[in-house]
Design a protein around this motif. Structure first.
Motif, PDB file in Angstrom:
ATOM      1  N   SER A   1      -4.241   4.004   0.359  1.00  0.00           N
ATOM      2  CA  SER A   1      -3.872   4.740  -0.543  1.00  0.00           C
ATOM      3  C   SER A   1      -2.447   4.512  -1.177  1.00  0.00           C
ATOM      4  CB  SER A   1      -3.928   6.344  -0.340  1.00  0.00           C
ATOM      5  OG  SER A   1      -2.825   6.426   0.738  1.00  0.00           O
ATOM      6  N   PHE A   2      -1.631   3.581  -0.528  1.00  0.00           N
ATOM      7  CA  PHE A   2      -0.340   3.268  -0.981  1.00  0.00           C
ATOM      8  C   PHE A   2       0.075   1.766  -0.479  1.00  0.00           C
ATOM      9  CE2 PHE A   2       0.150   4.970   3.211  1.00  0.00           C
ATOM     10  CZ  PHE A   2       0.995   4.161   3.804  1.00  0.00           C
ATOM     11  N   CYS A   3       0.942   1.179  -1.312  1.00  0.00           N
ATOM     12  CA  CYS A   3       1.469  -0.196  -0.932  1.00  0.00           C
ATOM     13  C   CYS A   3       2.342  -0.387   0.136  1.00  0.00           C
ATOM     14  CB  CYS A   3       1.946  -0.912  -2.289  1.00  0.00           C
ATOM     15  SG  CYS A   3       2.268  -2.690  -1.931  1.00  0.00           S
ATOM     16  N   TRP A   4       2.272  -1.345   1.130  1.00  0.00           N
ATOM     17  CA  TRP A   4       3.191  -1.392   2.080  1.00  0.00           C
ATOM     18  C   TRP A   4       4.407  -2.324   1.858  1.00  0.00           C
ATOM     19  CZ3 TRP A   4       3.177   0.891   6.995  1.00  0.00           C
ATOM     20  CH2 TRP A   4       2.053   1.825   7.258  1.00  0.00           C
TER      21      TRP A   4
ATOM     22  N   CYS B   1      -2.902  -4.593  -3.477  1.00  0.00           N
ATOM     23  CA  CYS B   1      -1.931  -3.915  -4.391  1.00  0.00           C
ATOM     24  C   CYS B   1      -1.919  -4.731  -5.920  1.00  0.00           C
ATOM     25  CB  CYS B   1      -0.594  -3.842  -4.136  1.00  0.00           C
ATOM     26  SG  CYS B   1       0.697  -3.041  -5.178  1.00  0.00           S
ATOM     27  N   GLN B   2      -2.252  -3.906  -7.026  1.00  0.00           N
ATOM     28  CA  GLN B   2      -2.482  -4.489  -8.190  1.00  0.00           C
ATOM     29  C   GLN B   2      -0.956  -4.587  -8.810  1.00  0.00           C
ATOM     30  OE1 GLN B   2      -5.437  -1.980 -10.097  1.00  0.00           O
ATOM     31  NE2 GLN B   2      -6.726  -3.582 -10.241  1.00  0.00           N
TER      32      GLN B   2
ATOM     33  N   CYS C   1       7.618  -3.828  -3.651  1.00  0.00           N
ATOM     34  CA  CYS C   1       7.031  -3.477  -4.617  1.00  0.00           C
ATOM     35  C   CYS C   1       7.456  -2.384  -5.224  1.00  0.00           C
ATOM     36  CB  CYS C   1       5.510  -3.234  -3.989  1.00  0.00           C
ATOM     37  SG  CYS C   1       4.340  -2.689  -5.510  1.00  0.00           S
ATOM     38  N   ALA C   2       7.304  -2.246  -6.753  1.00  0.00           N
ATOM     39  CA  ALA C   2       7.738  -1.261  -7.342  1.00  0.00           C
ATOM     40  C   ALA C   2       6.880   0.214  -7.094  1.00  0.00           C
ATOM     41  CB  ALA C   2       7.557  -1.439  -8.917  1.00  0.00           C
ATOM     42  N   ASP C   3       5.877   0.202  -6.632  1.00  0.00           N
ATOM     43  CA  ASP C   3       4.927   1.372  -6.362  1.00  0.00           C
ATOM     44  C   ASP C   3       4.988   1.531  -4.661  1.00  0.00           C
ATOM     45  OD1 ASP C   3       4.290   1.816  -8.973  1.00  0.00           O
ATOM     46  OD2 ASP C   3       2.514   0.519  -8.661  1.00  0.00           O
ATOM     47  N   TYR C   4       6.029   0.845  -3.814  1.00  0.00           N
ATOM     48  CA  TYR C   4       5.736   0.854  -2.353  1.00  0.00           C
ATOM     49  C   TYR C   4       5.892   2.462  -1.898  1.00  0.00           C
ATOM     50  CZ  TYR C   4       7.920   1.076   2.285  1.00  0.00           C
ATOM     51  OH  TYR C   4       8.176   1.238   3.603  1.00  0.00           O
TER      52      TYR C   4
ATOM     53  N   ILE D   1      -3.966   0.347  -5.750  1.00  0.00           N
ATOM     54  CA  ILE D   1      -4.734  -0.036  -4.694  1.00  0.00           C
ATOM     55  C   ILE D   1      -6.256  -0.083  -4.848  1.00  0.00           C
ATOM     56  CG2 ILE D   1      -4.826   0.206  -2.104  1.00  0.00           C
ATOM     57  CD1 ILE D   1      -1.851  -0.423  -3.083  1.00  0.00           C
ATOM     58  N   ILE D   2      -6.675  -1.478  -4.586  1.00  0.00           N
ATOM     59  CA  ILE D   2      -7.969  -1.618  -4.823  1.00  0.00           C
ATOM     60  C   ILE D   2      -8.730  -2.365  -3.486  1.00  0.00           C
ATOM     61  CG2 ILE D   2      -8.106  -1.877  -7.239  1.00  0.00           C
ATOM     62  CD1 ILE D   2      -8.295  -4.703  -6.864  1.00  0.00           C
TER      63      ILE D   2
END
Length: 126
Positions: free
Chosen positions: A11-14, A44-45, A18-21, A29-30
């Protein structure tokens, strides 16, 4: 006081770069297939980094199943020796020792997994 919740895997970037960390629910996230062992992989896209659902857990990059790891650690809790675990489960003593070190680092996650997967009335973890 703000209540903390555990974010589900994927559900989140590790990636700390990353800007969305660490941001849950961004939609970046897909699912990205599975590993040879059947563990879900995510991508992470935003930064295109991939990770598995076990990232951040004591089961990350383990070659044995989660069930085997938990069983071996439970056997240690029942005062079985490393040699006995090796004879019964076929897992090297050194490997079980590494799992103990990982479990110590992730003790809260391990307790949650142990308690959640079994119907227990009372629990005492030393």
């Amino acid at each position: 006081m703000e209540e903390k919740k555990v974010a589900p895997a994927g559900s989140f970037c590790w990636n700390e770069g990353c800007a969305d960390y660490g941001q849950v629910g961004k939609g970046n996230i897909i699912k990205n297939g599975k590993t040879d062992k059947g563990v879900q992989r995510y991508r992470c896209q935003t930064c295109t980094k991939t990770f598995t659902e076990t990232k951040g857990t004591m089961f990350y990059r383990c070659r044995h199943s989660q069930e085997t790891i938990v069983e071996c650690l439970a056997m240690l809790g029942d005062r079985n020796s490393l040699a006995a675990i090796h004879r019964i489960k076929g897992v090297k003593e050194e490997t079980v020792g590494e799992w103990v070190e990982k479990a110590a680092a992730h003790v809260h996650q391990f307790e949650e997994h142990l308690v959640r997967t079994r119907k227990l009335n009372r629990v005492q973890l030393d």
